[in-house]
Design an enzyme around this catalytic site. Structure first.
Site: not given
Length: 299
Positions: A170, A199-200, A220-221
């Site tokens: 991201t 969708v994250g 992020t990850g």
């Protein structure tokens, strides 16, 4: 009060041996440009929200990072992009599965300012962005050769964007302005070879993005694990209700993510100006700035 800006360009299996000199230089140049854009807003007395958006727009427009122009492809070979913005007063705006909006973070800002909803998805999100006069492009404009090659490689062995050559995670930013206001935001193309419609955590307030009057968080990850742990809101609650420092809260949240088999990193910034950028992965593209100073790092 001194302003503070932190940015990330994703975290994951980034090793020195997996980046050429040209790739590392491009990444650092992109991070530096994003810091310049956000810093200019803050140095001029602008708001943290404007600074976060300005920094993320630069990263969306840079092909090195997995957002906007550099977004990875889903299993059908399409781009689906997510983004979120959150302000110090807990106003939030987010979009998911955008396919035509050039800068999803601008769409997230429009949702926030409209105030009726928090999260718009799919064609409805793109239509709303278009109604607000935001630039739209044909979906084919996002289909670059490097991402097609990556998708073919991943599908040849049934993998996802955890391979070494994939853009990581991201892009995001957190900021504290001279008025003492915080803001946070994220933007992403998601996971390469993901199922269409996935969708994250990035556009979900409390999972990958959070901001209140005390702390701003941009994660992020491995998005599924940040969703399952409610990582960003958990960090904020540790600070607000548990009295933890932002550093201890960030470490505790990442330990939970790691214990469930995930990896990644985050930015966390408190109202006193303390910024931490921890990660539990091979590396994290990141940068930070204050008046008179600027830094970028990967490992």
């Amino acid at each position: 009060m001194r302003w503070v800006l932190g940015i990330h360009g994703g975290a994951g299996l980034i090793a020195r041996t997996h980046l050429t000199e040209a790739q590392e230089r491009a990444a650092r140049e992109g991070l530096a440009a994003a810091l310049d854009a956000g810093s200019a807003v803050l140095d001029g007395g602008g708001t943290a929200l404007d600074a976060v958006q300005a920094a993320i727009v630069v990263l969306e427009d840079h092909p090195t990072f997995n957002a906007g122009r550099g977004s990875v492809l889903n299993a059908a070979g399409d781009v689906e992009m997510d983004a979120a913005l959150m302000d110090h007063d807990q106003r939030a705006g987010a979009v998911a599965a955008c396919r035509t909006t050039r800068n999803p973070i601008r769409a997230a800002r429009a949702v926030l300012e409209d105030g009726l909803h928090v999260l718009l998805a799919g064609p409805g999100a793109d239509a709303f962005a278009a109604e607000r006069g935001l630039a739209q492009v044909d979906p084919s404009a996002f289909l670059v050769d490097a991402r097609r090659e990556q998708l073919a490689r991943l599908q040849s062995y049934g993998g996802y964007a955890l391979d070494h050559d994939a853009p990581k995670g991201t892009v995001g930013a957190v900021a504290l302005d001279v008025h003492g206001r915080l803001a946070a935001g994220n933007s992403t193309g998601g996971m390469a070879n993901k199922r269409p419609g996935r969708v994250g955590d990035s556009p979900v307030p409390g999972a990958g993005t959070w901001c209140d009057a005390r702390v701003a968080v941009a994660a992020t990850g491995h998005g599924e694990l940040f969703l399952r742990t409610g990582a960003a809101a958990s960090l904020a609650a540790r600070v607000r209700f548990g009295g933890a420092t932002v550093a201890d809260a960030a470490d505790a949240v990442l330990a939970e993510v790691q214990a469930l088999g995930g990896d990644g990193g985050l930015l966390a910034l408190d109202a006193s100006g303390t910024l931490v950028l921890p990660f539990v992965s091979g590396g994290m593209y990141r940068g930070w700035a204050r008046p008179g100073e600027r830094h970028t790092a990967i490992w």
